[in-house]
Write a protein that holds these residues in place. Sequence first.
Motif, PDB file in Angstrom:
ATOM      1  N   LEU A   1     -31.336 106.734  27.813  1.00  0.00           N
ATOM      2  CA  LEU A   1     -31.173 105.285  27.640  1.00  0.00           C
ATOM      3  C   LEU A   1     -29.912 104.785  28.330  1.00  0.00           C
ATOM      4  CD1 LEU A   1     -32.298 104.574  23.964  1.00  0.00           C
ATOM      5  CD2 LEU A   1     -33.513 104.100  26.086  1.00  0.00           C
ATOM      6  N   LYS A   2     -28.844 105.548  28.263  1.00  0.00           N
ATOM      7  CA  LYS A   2     -27.598 105.169  28.947  1.00  0.00           C
ATOM      8  C   LYS A   2     -27.846 105.061  30.444  1.00  0.00           C
ATOM      9  CE  LYS A   2     -23.005 104.824  29.515  1.00  0.00           C
ATOM     10  NZ  LYS A   2     -22.878 104.241  30.842  1.00  0.00           N
ATOM     11  N   ALA A   3     -28.586 106.019  31.004  1.00  0.00           N
ATOM     12  CA  ALA A   3     -28.907 105.979  32.433  1.00  0.00           C
ATOM     13  C   ALA A   3     -29.749 104.752  32.752  1.00  0.00           C
ATOM     14  CB  ALA A   3     -29.635 107.254  32.844  1.00  0.00           C
ATOM     15  N   PHE A   4     -30.686 104.406  31.871  1.00  0.00           N
ATOM     16  CA  PHE A   4     -31.513 103.221  32.086  1.00  0.00           C
ATOM     17  C   PHE A   4     -30.666 101.955  32.080  1.00  0.00           C
ATOM     18  CE2 PHE A   4     -33.995  99.662  30.436  1.00  0.00           C
ATOM     19  CZ  PHE A   4     -35.019  99.615  31.378  1.00  0.00           C
ATOM     20  N   VAL A   5     -29.770 101.844  31.105  1.00  0.00           N
ATOM     21  CA  VAL A   5     -28.888 100.666  31.030  1.00  0.00           C
ATOM     22  C   VAL A   5     -28.037 100.574  32.287  1.00  0.00           C
ATOM     23  CG1 VAL A   5     -26.921  99.648  29.804  1.00  0.00           C
ATOM     24  CG2 VAL A   5     -28.872 100.542  28.514  1.00  0.00           C
ATOM     25  N   ASP A   6     -27.447 101.673  32.697  1.00  0.00           N
ATOM     26  CA  ASP A   6     -26.617 101.677  33.910  1.00  0.00           C
ATOM     27  C   ASP A   6     -27.421 101.240  35.129  1.00  0.00           C
ATOM     28  OD1 ASP A   6     -24.446 102.514  32.423  1.00  0.00           O
ATOM     29  OD2 ASP A   6     -24.654 104.632  32.996  1.00  0.00           O
ATOM     30  N   GLU A   7     -28.656 101.696  35.212  1.00  0.00           N
ATOM     31  CA  GLU A   7     -29.516 101.321  36.333  1.00  0.00           C
ATOM     32  C   GLU A   7     -29.829  99.825  36.306  1.00  0.00           C
ATOM     33  OE1 GLU A   7     -34.064 102.251  37.753  1.00  0.00           O
ATOM     34  OE2 GLU A   7     -32.923 103.867  36.822  1.00  0.00           O
ATOM     35  N   GLN A   8     -30.097  99.285  35.123  1.00  0.00           N
ATOM     36  CA  GLN A   8     -30.390  97.857  35.005  1.00  0.00           C
ATOM     37  C   GLN A   8     -29.171  97.019  35.375  1.00  0.00           C
ATOM     38  OE1 GLN A   8     -33.604  96.701  34.401  1.00  0.00           O
ATOM     39  NE2 GLN A   8     -33.837  98.882  34.740  1.00  0.00           N
ATOM     40  N   VAL A   9     -28.010  97.445  34.930  1.00  0.00           N
ATOM     41  CA  VAL A   9     -26.768  96.733  35.252  1.00  0.00           C
ATOM     42  C   VAL A   9     -26.579  96.697  36.767  1.00  0.00           C
ATOM     43  CG1 VAL A   9     -24.242  96.847  35.084  1.00  0.00           C
ATOM     44  CG2 VAL A   9     -25.654  97.205  33.038  1.00  0.00           C
ATOM     45  N   SER A  10     -26.807  97.811  37.399  1.00  0.00           N
ATOM     46  CA  SER A  10     -26.624  97.913  38.842  1.00  0.00           C
ATOM     47  C   SER A  10     -27.659  97.105  39.611  1.00  0.00           C
ATOM     48  CB  SER A  10     -26.700  99.386  39.245  1.00  0.00           C
ATOM     49  OG  SER A  10     -26.699  99.524  40.641  1.00  0.00           O
ATOM     50  N   GLN A  11     -28.915  97.255  39.242  1.00  0.00           N
ATOM     51  CA  GLN A  11     -30.001  96.638  40.001  1.00  0.00           C
ATOM     52  C   GLN A  11     -30.161  95.150  39.730  1.00  0.00           C
ATOM     53  OE1 GLN A  11     -33.599  98.833  39.310  1.00  0.00           O
ATOM     54  NE2 GLN A  11     -32.937 100.573  40.544  1.00  0.00           N
ATOM     55  N   ARG A  12     -29.797  94.705  38.545  1.00  0.00           N
ATOM     56  CA  ARG A  12     -30.063  93.321  38.188  1.00  0.00           C
ATOM     57  C   ARG A  12     -28.821  92.435  38.224  1.00  0.00           C
ATOM     58  NH1 ARG A  12     -33.766  93.883  32.977  1.00  0.00           N
ATOM     59  NH2 ARG A  12     -34.066  91.661  33.311  1.00  0.00           N
ATOM     60  N   GLY A  13     -27.719  92.967  38.683  1.00  0.00           N
ATOM     61  CA  GLY A  13     -26.540  92.148  38.918  1.00  0.00           C
ATOM     62  C   GLY A  13     -25.684  91.832  37.703  1.00  0.00           C
ATOM     63  N   TYR A  14     -25.813  92.589  36.645  1.00  0.00           N
ATOM     64  CA  TYR A  14     -24.924  92.383  35.500  1.00  0.00           C
ATOM     65  C   TYR A  14     -23.573  93.008  35.826  1.00  0.00           C
ATOM     66  CZ  TYR A  14     -29.072  91.138  32.819  1.00  0.00           C
ATOM     67  OH  TYR A  14     -30.212  90.535  32.373  1.00  0.00           O
TER      68      TYR A  14
ATOM     69  N   THR B   1     -21.398  94.175  33.521  1.00  0.00           N
ATOM     70  CA  THR B   1     -21.140  95.288  32.611  1.00  0.00           C
ATOM     71  C   THR B   1     -22.380  95.552  31.765  1.00  0.00           C
ATOM     72  OG1 THR B   1     -20.370  93.876  30.806  1.00  0.00           O
ATOM     73  CG2 THR B   1     -18.696  94.628  32.393  1.00  0.00           C
ATOM     74  N   SER B   2     -22.386  96.694  31.115  1.00  0.00           N
ATOM     75  CA  SER B   2     -23.487  96.990  30.203  1.00  0.00           C
ATOM     76  C   SER B   2     -23.472  96.035  29.013  1.00  0.00           C
ATOM     77  CB  SER B   2     -23.430  98.446  29.738  1.00  0.00           C
ATOM     78  OG  SER B   2     -22.195  98.728  29.135  1.00  0.00           O
ATOM     79  N   SER B   3     -22.309  95.550  28.646  1.00  0.00           N
ATOM     80  CA  SER B   3     -22.228  94.577  27.548  1.00  0.00           C
ATOM     81  C   SER B   3     -22.966  93.285  27.899  1.00  0.00           C
ATOM     82  CB  SER B   3     -20.775  94.255  27.213  1.00  0.00           C
ATOM     83  OG  SER B   3     -20.146  95.366  26.631  1.00  0.00           O
ATOM     84  N   GLU B   4     -22.840  92.823  29.149  1.00  0.00           N
ATOM     85  CA  GLU B   4     -23.565  91.624  29.573  1.00  0.00           C
ATOM     86  C   GLU B   4     -25.067  91.840  29.464  1.00  0.00           C
ATOM     87  OE1 GLU B   4     -22.420  90.370  33.465  1.00  0.00           O
ATOM     88  OE2 GLU B   4     -20.320  90.147  32.906  1.00  0.00           O
ATOM     89  N   TYR B   5     -25.515  93.021  29.869  1.00  0.00           N
ATOM     90  CA  TYR B   5     -26.938  93.344  29.799  1.00  0.00           C
ATOM     91  C   TYR B   5     -27.427  93.345  28.350  1.00  0.00           C
ATOM     92  CZ  TYR B   5     -31.226  96.109  30.172  1.00  0.00           C
ATOM     93  OH  TYR B   5     -32.521  96.561  30.075  1.00  0.00           O
ATOM     94  N   VAL B   6     -26.686  93.974  27.461  1.00  0.00           N
ATOM     95  CA  VAL B   6     -27.085  94.036  26.057  1.00  0.00           C
ATOM     96  C   VAL B   6     -27.061  92.649  25.428  1.00  0.00           C
ATOM     97  CG1 VAL B   6     -26.447  94.963  23.775  1.00  0.00           C
ATOM     98  CG2 VAL B   6     -26.419  96.453  25.787  1.00  0.00           C
ATOM     99  N   ARG B   7     -26.054  91.837  25.752  1.00  0.00           N
ATOM    100  CA  ARG B   7     -26.014  90.475  25.226  1.00  0.00           C
ATOM    101  C   ARG B   7     -27.238  89.684  25.665  1.00  0.00           C
ATOM    102  NH1 ARG B   7     -20.340  91.007  26.043  1.00  0.00           N
ATOM    103  NH2 ARG B   7     -20.474  90.124  28.139  1.00  0.00           N
ATOM    104  N   GLU B   8     -27.645  89.851  26.924  1.00  0.00           N
ATOM    105  CA  GLU B   8     -28.836  89.162  27.430  1.00  0.00           C
ATOM    106  C   GLU B   8     -30.083  89.608  26.672  1.00  0.00           C
ATOM    107  OE1 GLU B   8     -31.300  86.675  29.642  1.00  0.00           O
ATOM    108  OE2 GLU B   8     -29.134  86.655  29.410  1.00  0.00           O
ATOM    109  N   LEU B   9     -30.212  90.899  26.413  1.00  0.00           N
ATOM    110  CA  LEU B   9     -31.356  91.389  25.633  1.00  0.00           C
ATOM    111  C   LEU B   9     -31.381  90.787  24.237  1.00  0.00           C
ATOM    112  CD1 LEU B   9     -31.378  95.191  26.554  1.00  0.00           C
ATOM    113  CD2 LEU B   9     -32.884  93.400  27.427  1.00  0.00           C
ATOM    114  N   ILE B  10     -30.218  90.691  23.614  1.00  0.00           N
ATOM    115  CA  ILE B  10     -30.138  90.117  22.267  1.00  0.00           C
ATOM    116  C   ILE B  10     -30.505  88.643  22.301  1.00  0.00           C
ATOM    117  CG2 ILE B  10     -28.567  89.561  20.366  1.00  0.00           C
ATOM    118  CD1 ILE B  10     -27.107  92.234  21.080  1.00  0.00           C
ATOM    119  N   ARG B  11     -30.008  87.906  23.306  1.00  0.00           N
ATOM    120  CA  ARG B  11     -30.359  86.481  23.424  1.00  0.00           C
ATOM    121  C   ARG B  11     -31.867  86.297  23.610  1.00  0.00           C
ATOM    122  NH1 ARG B  11     -25.906  86.528  27.043  1.00  0.00           N
ATOM    123  NH2 ARG B  11     -24.050  85.824  25.977  1.00  0.00           N
TER     124      ARG B  11
END
Length: 83
Positions: free
Chosen positions: A12-25, A27-37
């Motif tokens: 899951l950590k690798a998936f989050v890191d990949e999403q952060v990289s590929q989708r322009g976030y 930090t991983s915190s920005e990605y998680v905040r977006e998922l929560i929103r």
Amino acid sequence: MSTMNISLPDSLKAFVDEQVSQRGYGTSSEYVRELIRRDQDRLQLRNLLLAGASSAPTAPAKDAYFDSLRERVRGGIKIQPKA
């Protein structure tokens, strides 16, 4: 702002890191905040749909109502439907 620490399996950590990289976030915190929103939005929509489904029926919408909606979406003059 509060801080929350979470533990993730390596996959899951690798998936989050990949999403952060590929989708322009930034930090991983920005990605998680977006998922929560998005989850909050989904729950709000679900609650609205359930409230609508449990509300009393109304008169069927007439063609003029949908025509007026199309005009508003297209940026035209707002047309009031006739009863």
